[in-house]
Design a protein around this motif. Structure first.
Motif, mmCIF file in Angstrom:
data_model
loop_
_atom_site.group_PDB
_atom_site.id
_atom_site.type_symbol
_atom_site.label_atom_id
_atom_site.label_comp_id
_atom_site.label_asym_id
_atom_site.label_seq_id
_atom_site.Cartn_x
_atom_site.Cartn_y
_atom_site.Cartn_z
ATOM 1 N N PHE A 45 41.145 0.734 4.991
ATOM 2 C CA PHE A 45 41.402 2.059 4.432
ATOM 3 C C PHE A 45 40.130 2.689 3.869
ATOM 4 C CE2 PHE A 45 46.336 2.046 3.733
ATOM 5 C CZ PHE A 45 46.513 1.986 5.102
ATOM 6 N N ILE A 55 38.741 4.164 7.056
ATOM 7 C CA ILE A 55 39.507 5.345 7.491
ATOM 8 C C ILE A 55 39.242 6.506 6.533
ATOM 9 C CG2 ILE A 55 41.837 6.295 7.720
ATOM 10 C CD1 ILE A 55 42.722 3.527 8.774
ATOM 11 N N HIS A 72 47.205 3.331 -1.926
ATOM 12 C CA HIS A 72 47.699 4.439 -1.089
ATOM 13 C C HIS A 72 49.084 4.833 -1.554
ATOM 14 C CE1 HIS A 72 48.662 0.597 0.813
ATOM 15 N NE2 HIS A 72 49.798 1.158 1.209
ATOM 16 N N ILE A 129 46.454 10.808 5.830
ATOM 17 C CA ILE A 129 46.541 10.441 7.254
ATOM 18 C C ILE A 129 47.991 10.154 7.634
ATOM 19 C CG2 ILE A 129 44.217 9.457 7.241
ATOM 20 C CD1 ILE A 129 45.580 6.644 7.248
ATOM 21 N N LEU A 130 48.256 10.223 8.929
ATOM 22 C CA LEU A 130 49.565 9.787 9.418
ATOM 23 C C LEU A 130 49.602 8.267 9.470
ATOM 24 C CD1 LEU A 130 50.368 12.270 12.332
ATOM 25 C CD2 LEU A 130 51.424 12.171 10.055
ATOM 26 N N ASP A 131 50.687 7.687 8.977
ATOM 27 C CA ASP A 131 50.899 6.238 9.052
ATOM 28 C C ASP A 131 51.128 5.848 10.512
ATOM 29 O OD1 ASP A 131 52.205 4.011 6.736
ATOM 30 O OD2 ASP A 131 52.307 3.607 8.863
ATOM 31 N N LEU A 132 50.497 4.735 10.930
ATOM 32 C CA LEU A 132 50.642 4.293 12.325
ATOM 33 C C LEU A 132 51.971 3.589 12.583
ATOM 34 C CD1 LEU A 132 47.130 2.982 13.477
ATOM 35 C CD2 LEU A 132 48.262 5.157 13.985
ATOM 36 N N GLY A 133 52.665 3.228 11.509
ATOM 37 C CA GLY A 133 53.993 2.620 11.666
ATOM 38 C C GLY A 133 54.999 3.414 10.863
ATOM 39 N N ASN A 163 53.276 0.934 -3.362
ATOM 40 C CA ASN A 163 53.473 -0.503 -3.578
ATOM 41 C C ASN A 163 52.241 -1.128 -4.217
ATOM 42 O OD1 ASN A 163 55.974 -0.310 -2.209
ATOM 43 N ND2 ASN A 163 54.945 -0.508 -0.238
ATOM 44 N N HIS A 198 52.530 6.480 -0.168
ATOM 45 C CA HIS A 198 53.294 6.875 1.012
ATOM 46 C C HIS A 198 54.012 8.189 0.727
ATOM 47 C CE1 HIS A 198 53.356 2.880 3.120
ATOM 48 N NE2 HIS A 198 53.122 2.442 1.899
ATOM 49 N N GLY A 247 55.512 -5.543 -1.815
ATOM 50 C CA GLY A 247 55.461 -5.036 -0.448
ATOM 51 C C GLY A 247 54.136 -4.423 -0.044
ATOM 52 N N GLN A 248 53.111 -4.541 -0.895
ATOM 53 C CA GLN A 248 51.805 -3.997 -0.508
ATOM 54 C C GLN A 248 51.183 -4.894 0.559
ATOM 55 O OE1 GLN A 248 48.945 -3.573 -3.719
ATOM 56 N NE2 GLN A 248 47.609 -2.248 -2.489
ATOM 57 N N THR A 249 50.738 -4.290 1.643
ATOM 58 C CA THR A 249 50.112 -5.069 2.716
ATOM 59 C C THR A 249 48.645 -4.693 2.920
ATOM 60 O OG1 THR A 249 50.869 -3.498 4.394
ATOM 61 C CG2 THR A 249 52.294 -5.404 3.963
ATOM 62 N N VAL A 250 48.271 -3.489 2.493
ATOM 63 C CA VAL A 250 46.864 -3.066 2.569
ATOM 64 C C VAL A 250 46.400 -2.837 1.130
ATOM 65 C CG1 VAL A 250 45.219 -1.377 3.451
ATOM 66 C CG2 VAL A 250 47.228 -1.977 4.826
HETATM 67 P P1 5GP Z 1 51.864 -0.947 2.216
HETATM 68 O O1 5GP Z 1 52.859 -1.918 2.807
HETATM 69 O O2 5GP Z 1 50.558 -1.636 1.880
HETATM 70 O O3 5GP Z 1 52.403 -0.114 1.104
HETATM 71 O O4 5GP Z 1 51.596 0.100 3.364
HETATM 72 C C1 5GP Z 1 50.641 -0.045 4.352
HETATM 73 C C2 5GP Z 1 50.919 1.015 5.396
HETATM 74 O O5 5GP Z 1 49.751 1.223 6.144
HETATM 75 C C3 5GP Z 1 52.030 0.657 6.388
HETATM 76 O O6 5GP Z 1 53.016 1.675 6.360
HETATM 77 C C4 5GP Z 1 51.313 0.589 7.730
HETATM 78 O O7 5GP Z 1 52.083 1.114 8.784
HETATM 79 C C5 5GP Z 1 50.075 1.437 7.480
HETATM 80 N N1 5GP Z 1 48.887 1.052 8.216
HETATM 81 C C6 5GP Z 1 48.374 -0.205 8.308
HETATM 82 N N2 5GP Z 1 47.228 -0.186 9.023
HETATM 83 C C7 5GP Z 1 47.023 1.119 9.364
HETATM 84 C C8 5GP Z 1 45.982 1.774 10.104
HETATM 85 O O8 5GP Z 1 45.025 1.177 10.583
HETATM 86 N N3 5GP Z 1 46.091 3.120 10.221
HETATM 87 C C9 5GP Z 1 47.139 3.819 9.699
HETATM 88 N N4 5GP Z 1 47.142 5.147 9.878
HETATM 89 N N5 5GP Z 1 48.132 3.240 9.009
HETATM 90 C C10 5GP Z 1 48.072 1.900 8.845
#
Ligand code: 5GP
Ligand code: ZN
Length: 135
Positions: free
Chosen positions: A7, A10, A100, A29-33, A87, A102, A93-96
């Motif tokens: 991030f 990005i 950020h 940015i737009l979320d990729l998922g 998160n 949402h 539930g934080q993965t990155v």
């Molecule tokens: P978290 O689970 O940490 O709150 O959310 C991480 C979010 O980042 C997820 O919704 C996931 O789809 C999104 N995400 C992860 N990697 C990337 C990326 O490389 N680009 C974009 N645009 N979104 C990402």
């Protein structure tokens, strides 16, 4: 910028993204998922792992950007609701691990459910917690 933080890359334009908004301090940015159509992420350009690390001024900035984007989403995507989700920590539930916010536009029958199972606390439990947290 923190090494190996996707991030950071990005937010600072080193990795391309579907950018909806950018200023000196933030990129949206737009979320990729995406959970729904238009699911976006507000990223500070500086690296802060989570809300605890985010300075107060940046926290205010996140909400300024969220408000601007919320109005655009309502007016241009036609969403009928909006969830802000943020998160902190893997348990939550934080993965990155770059702060950020949402922004998840909501539509009738979009198939998503963002929520929790409501508890049924006794008055004493609420009072105990109030004493711990209230100044
Ligand atoms: P978290 O689970 O940490 O709150 O959310 C991480 C979010 O980042 C997820 O919704 C996931 O789809 C999104 N995400 C992860 N990697 C990337 C990326 O490389 N680009 C974009 N645009 N979104 C990402
Ligand atoms: Zn980062």
């Amino acid at each position: 910028m923190k090494d190996n933080c996707i991030f950071c890359k990005i937010a600072n334009g080193e990795i391309p993204s579907k950018t909806l908004y950018e200023d000196e301090n933030f990129r949206v940015i737009l979320d990729l998922g995406p959970a729904t159509r238009g699911h976006a992420l507000i990223l500070p350009k500086e690296h802060y792992a989570n809300l605890y690390e985010l300075p107060e001024e940046a926290a205010c900035g996140v909400m300024r950007v969220a408000k601007k984007m919320a109005e655009k989403m309502r007016d241009r995507l036609g969403c009928e609701g909006l969830n802000l989700v943020q998160n902190n920590g893997d348990l939550a539930g934080q993965t990155v691990f770059h702060f950020h916010m949402h922004m998840i536009p909501r539509y009738p029958a979009d198939g998503q459910k963002i929520g929790w199972k409501p508890g049924e606390p006794k008055e004493e439990e609420l009072e105990e917690i109030r004493k711990i947290l209230a100044d």
